[in-house]
Scaffold this active site. Structure first.
Site, PDB file in Angstrom:
ATOM      1  N   ASP A   1      -2.699   8.149  -1.889  1.00 49.14           N
ATOM      2  CA  ASP A   1      -3.869   8.934  -1.878  1.00 49.14           C
ATOM      3  C   ASP A   1      -4.584   9.290  -0.480  1.00 49.14           C
ATOM      4  O   ASP A   1      -3.807   9.073   0.612  1.00 49.14           O
ATOM      5  CB  ASP A   1      -5.038   7.975  -2.670  1.00 49.14           C
ATOM      6  CG  ASP A   1      -5.385   6.752  -1.622  1.00 49.14           C
ATOM      7  OD1 ASP A   1      -4.587   6.224  -0.992  1.00 49.14           O
ATOM      8  OD2 ASP A   1      -6.282   6.177  -2.064  1.00 49.14           O
TER       9      ASP A   1
ATOM     10  N   GLY B   1     -11.395   3.733  -0.398  1.00 48.43           N
ATOM     11  CA  GLY B   1     -12.502   4.313   0.543  1.00 48.43           C
ATOM     12  C   GLY B   1     -13.858   3.736   0.957  1.00 48.43           C
ATOM     13  O   GLY B   1     -14.628   4.068   1.373  1.00 48.43           O
TER      14      GLY B   1
ATOM     15  N   GLN C   1     -11.514   7.055  -5.763  1.00 54.37           N
ATOM     16  CA  GLN C   1     -12.149   7.673  -4.696  1.00 54.37           C
ATOM     17  C   GLN C   1     -13.616   8.212  -4.876  1.00 54.37           C
ATOM     18  O   GLN C   1     -13.765   8.095  -6.259  1.00 54.37           O
ATOM     19  CB  GLN C   1     -11.265   8.610  -3.591  1.00 54.37           C
ATOM     20  CG  GLN C   1     -10.215   8.013  -3.170  1.00 54.37           C
ATOM     21  CD  GLN C   1     -10.120   6.993  -2.061  1.00 54.37           C
ATOM     22  OE1 GLN C   1     -11.279   6.941  -1.459  1.00 54.37           O
ATOM     23  NE2 GLN C   1      -9.398   6.392  -1.521  1.00 54.37           N
TER      24      GLN C   1
ATOM     25  N   ASP D   1       0.961  -1.170  -0.026  1.00 53.63           N
ATOM     26  CA  ASP D   1       0.026   0.034   0.092  1.00 53.63           C
ATOM     27  C   ASP D   1       0.831   1.234   0.012  1.00 53.63           C
ATOM     28  O   ASP D   1       2.304   1.233   0.012  1.00 53.63           O
ATOM     29  CB  ASP D   1      -0.913   0.039   1.101  1.00 53.63           C
ATOM     30  CG  ASP D   1      -0.353  -0.074   2.304  1.00 53.63           C
ATOM     31  OD1 ASP D   1       0.784   0.148   2.534  1.00 53.63           O
ATOM     32  OD2 ASP D   1      -1.184  -0.314   3.471  1.00 53.63           O
ATOM     33  N   SER D   2       0.264   2.450   0.124  1.00 53.81           N
ATOM     34  CA  SER D   2       0.938   3.557  -0.248  1.00 53.81           C
ATOM     35  C   SER D   2       1.561   4.344   1.012  1.00 53.81           C
ATOM     36  O   SER D   2       2.204   5.324   1.089  1.00 53.81           O
ATOM     37  CB  SER D   2       0.124   4.542  -1.104  1.00 53.81           C
ATOM     38  OG  SER D   2      -0.813   5.177  -0.173  1.00 53.81           O
ATOM     39  N   GLY D   3       0.694   3.765   2.323  1.00 52.20           N
ATOM     40  CA  GLY D   3       1.197   4.299   3.491  1.00 52.20           C
ATOM     41  C   GLY D   3       0.009   5.448   3.669  1.00 52.20           C
ATOM     42  O   GLY D   3      -0.237   6.172   4.673  1.00 52.20           O
ATOM     43  N   GLY D   4      -0.807   5.810   2.508  1.00 49.44           N
ATOM     44  CA  GLY D   4      -1.747   7.041   2.864  1.00 49.44           C
ATOM     45  C   GLY D   4      -2.678   6.544   3.861  1.00 49.44           C
ATOM     46  O   GLY D   4      -3.057   7.543   4.789  1.00 49.44           O
ATOM     47  N   PHE D   5      -3.232   5.480   3.787  1.00 47.53           N
ATOM     48  CA  PHE D   5      -4.300   5.224   4.555  1.00 47.53           C
ATOM     49  C   PHE D   5      -4.024   5.199   5.923  1.00 47.53           C
ATOM     50  O   PHE D   5      -4.764   5.644   6.761  1.00 47.53           O
ATOM     51  CB  PHE D   5      -4.899   3.677   4.039  1.00 47.53           C
ATOM     52  CG  PHE D   5      -6.233   3.262   4.982  1.00 47.53           C
ATOM     53  CD1 PHE D   5      -7.534   3.782   4.523  1.00 47.53           C
ATOM     54  CD2 PHE D   5      -5.981   2.292   6.084  1.00 47.53           C
ATOM     55  CE1 PHE D   5      -8.661   3.231   5.462  1.00 47.53           C
ATOM     56  CE2 PHE D   5      -7.010   1.915   6.880  1.00 47.53           C
ATOM     57  CZ  PHE D   5      -8.362   2.308   6.545  1.00 47.53           C
TER      58      PHE D   5
ATOM     59  N   CYS E   1      -7.054 -28.134   6.702  1.00 45.93           N
ATOM     60  CA  CYS E   1      -5.950 -27.429   7.073  1.00 45.93           C
ATOM     61  C   CYS E   1      -5.557 -28.243   8.162  1.00 45.93           C
ATOM     62  O   CYS E   1      -6.124 -29.006   8.550  1.00 45.93           O
ATOM     63  CB  CYS E   1      -6.268 -26.004   7.332  1.00 45.93           C
ATOM     64  SG  CYS E   1      -7.026 -25.799   9.246  1.00 45.93           S
TER      65      CYS E   1
END
Lengths: 376, 376
Positions: free
Chosen positions: B147, B217, B190, B93-97, B307
């Protein structure tokens, strides 16, 4: 017909021995190190992984299991092996050592020990008879006599009195154990650091007759020198044709010294507990992975180790996941430590079989003296 | 020559799609569920075990990794794949969230976000350019645009303003990403729950041009109804020949509904986080292993599951190790949950390929309606 419990000596080198314990659930190569699975799990390890390190047998704790989930529940669920998914041999302790350490929460009488659970405060009584019943309910392959074990240092009169109580309890344990083909009952030698008391205990146990004999009371804070002092004579007081088990030991150099002195089996929480606190045991001694000197180090814990942690992860990664509090830290560090311990045992067995134990031990100490690899 | 990043659609069933994303590090079968490896580990799992559940790709978190152990350190150590011992694709991810959720600790400007580390309070700045640099240093295969993502509910003007900022950042992300053969950059749609804003965002992203498109979002507390409401139209605004990724979703029924609406990729911490807190996901819904009704139950979590937790352990055991606080509880429960999620994805892929998705979905809901198996 059930496979009998049998100990076969294959070779000796000085006082050290190598051989095989045969049980219906598989063979145990000796000298053997038994990982500890206190609460029906070797902490942070799956049983297949424990086996992959080379372990032939686990140790389970009567005290913990009787309180949670209870021996009766484990019996209803098919026994401890099935419960925890380990089909090879299990040795259970008697609960004695752990209830004795409940200072203030227990009361000792000739009958046994009354104590309060550390889990929920409920009242319990452990006696030789109850300990045998619990270990039978668990389905233990190697059952330990219920004994008392005073903390050292203790005066000789206290040690003597305690040892004699343990010998009376050993007799009651044997009677309560009965005849269980394929299952073994081990007696426990006590007597502190006094040769005469150790001899008296060994004689009392042999009069009763056991499938194996433990050297008890030597993992209670007396130090390596005192322990080796006792091991210089006490294993020779026990029958040569039965396994000799040193309870609760120890660090790698304790293990090497004990094997040199004729010990066949050992157990200790150290490799798993150390793993969870970021301590690795390697051929070059201890590595504290918390130390910032590892944070950029692309090298494994030990270049010569074939465990999954060393094959696939850098010290930098192990440092990172320890600092981040990630569970994989406990998983990898424990795996490494158990692997190292089992490799050490395999090395000791091979050296004894080849009659070159003293060279092996000299190299063991020389590599440790070099210390951990130089920082980058 | 580097394998290009490529998405191949194999079949559709209604709006649902199945296909393959090809990357130099291996194929990703879609619809795909990506386990989350926040701090360079899928918590309580070894990478081989994650792979054994059927995962083709992991998600890594830029925010966590930039702070500890830092992207520069991971780059020096050969990149995230080598660092964490996962050689298959990784999406970051971008770190934005995550920086947006640092309420009170961050300051948003046109340039980016200034924030304080939750680890040590140190000051950092994330911008589209810095996010691209970090994801390059990590060696991510699928890079996400930086974002902004406002918490819902939010008024339309706030959502519109935020979305337009994200679109300007998307353009800067694309410019900073540059040309990296074999690596992909995904744009993030978004616009909250307003169709006109979602359309404006989708158009802006397509003008810039990306290798894949995320629906952003929708994992910020708006509920399944609102989420499905947006998914009823928003995936169709994105190019059919590129993967569509729904970020941070979700529960099994969220996943099924999203796949029905044309989503190809998802990620969520839920299966691993639930595993650590004693919640299992099964075909019959959730099982709370903490509940005392399991303490004597010899049955597995799910009779139909293959499993390791279901093959070898009873509910009674899983209950016991959870109550005892044992690490193996997190290990087995996480493994089960990730396995269940991947089985669900395999089932969805197979159903779409066979053109029988609606029957599959009907059975999925019918089994859940039955609820967990009856207590003994």
């Amino acid at each position: 017909m059930t496979t009998p419990f049998r100990f076969t000596l294959a070779a000796t080198d000085g006082r050290a021995r190598t051989g095989t314990i045969t049980t219906p659930r598989g063979e145990i190569r000796t000298p053997a190190f038994m990982p500890v699975g206190t609460a029906a799990t070797v902490k942070a390890m799956l049983p297949d992984s424990v086996r992959a390190t080379g372990a032939d047998i686990l140790l389970g704790n009567t005290y913990h299991l009787m309180l949670r989930p209870t021996a009766e529940r484990i019996a209803r669920l098919g026994g401890l092996h099935r419960f925890m998914n380990w089909d090879r041999p299990i040795l259970t302790d008697s609960g004695g050592f752990q209830v004795m350490s409940l200072a203030g929460l227990r009361k000792l009488t000739e009958e046994g020990v009354r104590f309060s659970s550390h889990v929920d405060g409920s009242k319990h009584m452990l006696t030789p008879e109850r300990s045998m019943e619990i270990q039978r309910l668990l389905g233990s392959d190697i059952v330990m006599c219920f004994d008392e074990c005073p903390a050292l240092p203790a005066d000789e009169a206290t040690v003597a009195k305690s040892m004699r109580l343990s010998m009376r309890w050993a007799e009651r344990s044997k009677a309560a154990f009965g005849d269980r083909p394929g299952h073994a009952l081990f007696g426990i030698q006590q007597g502190g650091v006094t040769p005469e008391l150790r001899a008296e205990s060994a004689e009392a146990l042999q009069r009763i007759g056991f499938d194996g004999y433990a050297v008890g009371g030597l993992a209670v804070g007396e130090g390596q020198e005192a322990m080796f002092g006792v091991l210089d004579y006490s294993p020779d007081m026990l029958p040569a044709d039965k396994p000799r088990y040193l309870m609760g030991v120890g660090k790698p150099d304790d293990i090497v010294g004990a094997v040199e002195r004729g010990i066949d089996m050992m157990d200790c929480v150290l490799p798993s507990r150390s793993g969870r606190t970021g301590q690795a045991w390697t051929r070059r001694g201890q590595v504290n992975i918390k130390n910032a000197r590892h944070q950029d180090d692309p090298r494994p814990l030990d270049e010569g180790c074939t465990c999954p942690a060393c094959r696939s992860y850098s010290r930098a990664y192990l440092h990172h996941v320890f600092k981040a509090g990630e569970i994989i830290s406990s998983m990898l560090m424990t795996w490494h430590n158990l692997h190292y311990y089992q490799e050490l045992m395999a090395g000791l067995r091979g050296a004894i079989a080849a009659g070159r134990l003293s060279a092996f031990v000299a190299e063991f100490h020389a590599m440790r003296a070099e210390g951990d690899i130089e920082p980058l």
